[in-house]
Write a protein that holds these residues in place. Structure first.
Motif, mmCIF file in Angstrom:
data_model
loop_
_atom_site.group_PDB
_atom_site.id
_atom_site.type_symbol
_atom_site.label_atom_id
_atom_site.label_comp_id
_atom_site.label_asym_id
_atom_site.label_seq_id
_atom_site.Cartn_x
_atom_site.Cartn_y
_atom_site.Cartn_z
ATOM 1 N N UNK A 47 39.696 35.301 48.131
ATOM 2 C CA UNK A 47 38.483 36.041 47.838
ATOM 3 C C UNK A 47 38.875 37.342 47.153
ATOM 4 N N UNK A 48 38.396 37.497 45.944
ATOM 5 C CA UNK A 48 38.689 38.684 45.162
ATOM 6 C C UNK A 48 37.460 39.585 45.218
ATOM 7 N N UNK A 49 37.684 40.792 45.637
ATOM 8 C CA UNK A 49 36.582 41.742 45.719
ATOM 9 C C UNK A 49 36.578 42.597 44.462
ATOM 10 N N UNK A 50 35.540 42.436 43.671
ATOM 11 C CA UNK A 50 35.395 43.224 42.463
ATOM 12 C C UNK A 50 34.449 44.378 42.750
ATOM 13 N N UNK A 51 34.833 45.538 42.326
ATOM 14 C CA UNK A 51 33.965 46.694 42.525
ATOM 15 C C UNK A 51 34.136 47.645 41.351
#
Length: 121
Positions: A47-51
């Motif tokens: 799971x890649x958290x993009x912000x």
């Protein structure tokens, strides 16, 4: 013959693999090695958290150029005052990395190294 990521071509026919267990069960039927598919099936999806930079009321307009500049200056000021390992400085780094074009950051880094940077750090 068109084949998606979940498809493996086996002896001129398509076999659709839905789980990694099916992939390993049918592995001996493959005419050629497909390590990338095996690796993809074996790995859990990370799971890649993009912000991006959060809203800052000092910069309410659509043009975020000043926010980019200020975050860059704030990051380097913070590092200069608090030192390299000070974790809260990373907030400013994340902001300028998500807002500023890479060419600007390279230019500013070069200017800082040559003591020509126009901002007060």
């Amino acid at each position: 013959m068109e084949c998606s990521l979940r498809c493996v071509i086996v002896r001129a026919k398509s076999v659709f693999i839905s789980t990694k267990e099916e992939l390993y069960k049918n592995a001996e039927q493959f005419d050629f090695a497909m390590p990338s598919l095996a690796v993809m099936a074996a790995k859990k999806e990370a799971k890649i958290e993009l912000s991006t930079a959060p809203f800052d009321p000092r910069f309410p307009n659509q043009n975020q150029t000043r926010y980019c500049w200020q975050s860059y200056v704030d990051y380097h000021r913070c590092r200069k005052l608090k030192g390299e390992g000070y974790e809260p400085c990373e907030y400013f780094r994340k902001c300028y990395e998500s807002l500023c074009p890479f060419a600007w950051v390279e230019k500013w880094d070069t200017q800082r190294e040559e003591n020509r940077f126009p901002g007060k750090i």
